[in-house]
Design a protein around this motif. Structure first.
Motif, mmCIF file in Angstrom:
data_model
loop_
_atom_site.group_PDB
_atom_site.id
_atom_site.type_symbol
_atom_site.label_atom_id
_atom_site.label_comp_id
_atom_site.label_asym_id
_atom_site.label_seq_id
_atom_site.Cartn_x
_atom_site.Cartn_y
_atom_site.Cartn_z
ATOM 1 N N PHE A 198 0.853 -1.186 0.000
ATOM 2 C CA PHE A 198 0.000 0.000 0.000
ATOM 3 C C PHE A 198 0.886 1.232 0.000
ATOM 4 O O PHE A 198 2.076 1.162 0.314
ATOM 5 C CB PHE A 198 -0.938 0.005 1.212
ATOM 6 C CG PHE A 198 -0.252 0.083 2.551
ATOM 7 C CD1 PHE A 198 -0.051 1.308 3.189
ATOM 8 C CD2 PHE A 198 0.208 -1.062 3.198
ATOM 9 C CE1 PHE A 198 0.582 1.392 4.427
ATOM 10 C CE2 PHE A 198 0.844 -0.986 4.441
ATOM 11 C CZ PHE A 198 1.035 0.242 5.052
ATOM 12 N N ASP A 199 0.302 2.377 -0.379
ATOM 13 C CA ASP A 199 1.034 3.633 -0.282
ATOM 14 C C ASP A 199 0.178 4.658 0.451
ATOM 15 O O ASP A 199 -0.737 4.272 1.193
ATOM 16 C CB ASP A 199 1.504 4.121 -1.662
ATOM 17 C CG ASP A 199 0.364 4.428 -2.621
ATOM 18 O OD1 ASP A 199 -0.805 4.539 -2.158
ATOM 19 O OD2 ASP A 199 0.622 4.584 -3.828
ATOM 20 N N GLN A 200 0.413 5.931 0.244
ATOM 21 C CA GLN A 200 -0.292 6.944 1.025
ATOM 22 C C GLN A 200 -1.795 6.955 0.760
ATOM 23 O O GLN A 200 -2.583 7.260 1.653
ATOM 24 C CB GLN A 200 0.299 8.325 0.728
ATOM 25 C CG GLN A 200 -0.086 9.408 1.721
ATOM 26 C CD GLN A 200 0.533 9.187 3.098
ATOM 27 O OE1 GLN A 200 1.460 8.396 3.260
ATOM 28 N NE2 GLN A 200 0.022 9.895 4.104
ATOM 29 N N TYR A 201 -2.191 6.559 -0.452
ATOM 30 C CA TYR A 201 -3.600 6.674 -0.806
ATOM 31 C C TYR A 201 -4.211 5.394 -1.387
ATOM 32 O O TYR A 201 -5.428 5.316 -1.549
ATOM 33 C CB TYR A 201 -3.786 7.808 -1.834
ATOM 34 C CG TYR A 201 -3.227 9.124 -1.375
ATOM 35 C CD1 TYR A 201 -3.847 9.848 -0.364
ATOM 36 C CD2 TYR A 201 -2.047 9.631 -1.932
ATOM 37 C CE1 TYR A 201 -3.323 11.068 0.078
ATOM 38 C CE2 TYR A 201 -1.516 10.846 -1.493
ATOM 39 C CZ TYR A 201 -2.159 11.563 -0.490
ATOM 40 O OH TYR A 201 -1.644 12.753 -0.056
ATOM 41 N N ASN A 202 -3.389 4.421 -1.697
ATOM 42 C CA ASN A 202 -3.869 3.238 -2.410
ATOM 43 C C ASN A 202 -3.605 1.941 -1.650
ATOM 44 O O ASN A 202 -2.645 1.840 -0.894
ATOM 45 C CB ASN A 202 -3.212 3.159 -3.795
ATOM 46 C CG ASN A 202 -3.443 4.415 -4.606
ATOM 47 O OD1 ASN A 202 -4.550 4.672 -5.060
ATOM 48 N ND2 ASN A 202 -2.404 5.218 -4.789
ATOM 49 N N GLU A 203 -4.470 0.956 -1.908
ATOM 50 C CA GLU A 203 -4.344 -0.374 -1.316
ATOM 51 C C GLU A 203 -4.119 -1.402 -2.433
ATOM 52 O O GLU A 203 -4.247 -1.097 -3.613
ATOM 53 C CB GLU A 203 -5.635 -0.731 -0.562
ATOM 54 C CG GLU A 203 -6.032 0.247 0.520
ATOM 55 C CD GLU A 203 -5.335 -0.032 1.836
ATOM 56 O OE1 GLU A 203 -4.689 -1.085 1.944
ATOM 57 O OE2 GLU A 203 -5.453 0.806 2.751
ATOM 58 N N ARG A 204 -3.753 -2.607 -2.027
ATOM 59 C CA ARG A 204 -3.685 -3.756 -2.936
ATOM 60 C C ARG A 204 -2.830 -3.466 -4.183
ATOM 61 O O ARG A 204 -3.229 -3.728 -5.317
ATOM 62 C CB ARG A 204 -5.091 -4.210 -3.345
ATOM 63 C CG ARG A 204 -5.968 -4.559 -2.157
ATOM 64 C CD ARG A 204 -7.368 -4.958 -2.605
ATOM 65 N NE ARG A 204 -7.324 -6.235 -3.319
ATOM 66 C CZ ARG A 204 -7.352 -7.431 -2.716
ATOM 67 N NH1 ARG A 204 -7.399 -7.522 -1.398
ATOM 68 N NH2 ARG A 204 -7.317 -8.537 -3.442
#
Length: 341
Positions: free
Chosen positions: A41-47
């Motif tokens: 994951f990153d600051q705004y996204n999953e998967r």
């Protein structure tokens, strides 16, 4: 809370690509069903799929030399006490990571402030840790293992007729050494590669050396904390404020989850112990009774033998020698949470 920052290894045994490190971070997904997989994951996204992580990190290396690290690895290691406080909840841990990365970005000393939207990173939660060769339990058991191996070799030499000896006595000695091994988990002798018990959840983060525009270098490994240098005739700011980052990351957890941090859990305490154990010990002695009691429990859980603190002044130095074991525990923790890439 212990946070490590490690640069990409670039000797002949490691790839220039981030692929080896990403593959390493996929190890806990081996053999799992699709619905059981742990994703990046990153600051705004999953998967986020691992292939995308590799593509984004490897493609964000403009003007970096072959021997310069292309990425850095951060490891966020909450203590078992901290993990219990948040019920080992992965969603809460993700929330914390996203806040920590704001602090990471803000710790760069630049003319234009760096924000979390300026950095390219991908994070992944892991739930297991294995004992390594430098762990205290493995090292202390190894003393007995070495003696057992030597005796087993001697038995084979006796059985081949190369030397004389009492095989029965040697086998009895092996049994005695096996029984005396100090560290076991559910009856099984602790050895390198064995899974550690209890909550071991931690987070690995891979961060690009370059910002999202692929124009500016952001190195947390800089030897400078805050400095200015002349570049193309212009004075520019450079550096990474490591102390600020570690302290703010710690405060983030405490504020976010209303966590009451004991003195011995703090970054400032660990730093004080390394720089001046006597000051550390004096502060420990001066804690209120309830906080001091909690501190001893925390240190005991880390495997540190701590002397009683109601000691006469003429024995303070002896107690200081005993308390110095804490430094060894801190060093072990630092080593065991640093991942080679």
């Amino acid at each position: 809370m212990y946070i490590s920052i490690t640069k990409q290894y670039l000797d002949t045994t490691f790839s220039q690509s981030s692929s080896d490190y990403v593959a390493y971070l996929e190890k806990e997904n081996e053999g799992k069903l699709p619905e059981q997989l742990e994703h990046f994951f990153d600051q705004y996204n999953e998967r986020i799929p691992p292939e995308q992580v590799i593509k984004e990190i490897d493609g964000n290396t403009a003007k970096l030399k072959k021997r310069e690290p292309k990425f850095f690895a951060l490891t966020i290691n909450p203590s078992q006490r901290e993990l219990r406080h948040i019920d080992n909840d992965p969603e809460l841990l993700k929330k914390y990571v996203r806040e920590v990365m704001k602090d990471y970005a803000a710790s760069f000393y630049r003319d234009t402030p760096v924000s979390v939207d300026s950095i390219k990173y991908y994070a992944k939660i892991e739930y297991e840790r294995a004992f390594k060769g430098f762990d205290r339990e493995v090292k202390e058991n190894q003393v007995y293992r070495a003696k057992i191996v030597r005796l087993e070799n001697e038995i084979r030499m006796v059985e081949r007729g190369e030397v004389s000896g009492n095989v029965k006595a040697m086998r009895e000695e092996i049994d005695r050494l096996n029984a005396q091994m100090p560290h076991r988990i559910v009856g099984q002798v602790v050895a390198q590669g064995m899974q550690k018990p209890g909550l071991q959840t931690h987070v690995h983060i891979i961060v690009s050396r370059k910002d999202v525009s692929n124009r500016f270098s952001l190195s947390p490994g800089s030897k400078y904390m805050e400095s200015e240098s002349r570049l193309n005739g212009k004075m520019v700011k450079r550096g990474f404020k490591r102390d600020q980052f570690y302290e703010n990351a710690e405060k983030r957890f405490d504020i976010l989850f209303k966590y009451q941090r004991n003195y011995v859990e703090s970054y400032s305490a660990r730093k004080t112990f390394v720089q001046d154990p006597k000051i550390y010990f004096a502060h420990l002695l001066g804690l209120p009774t309830n906080e001091r009691s909690a501190a001893l429990k925390i240190m005991g859980a880390a495997g540190v033998h701590v002397p009683k603190l109601n000691i006469p002044s003429n024995k303070v130095e002896a107690a200081l020698q005993a308390i110095k074991q804490f430094k060894k525990a801190v060093d072990v923790a630092r080593s065991s949470s640093s991942i080679g890439i």
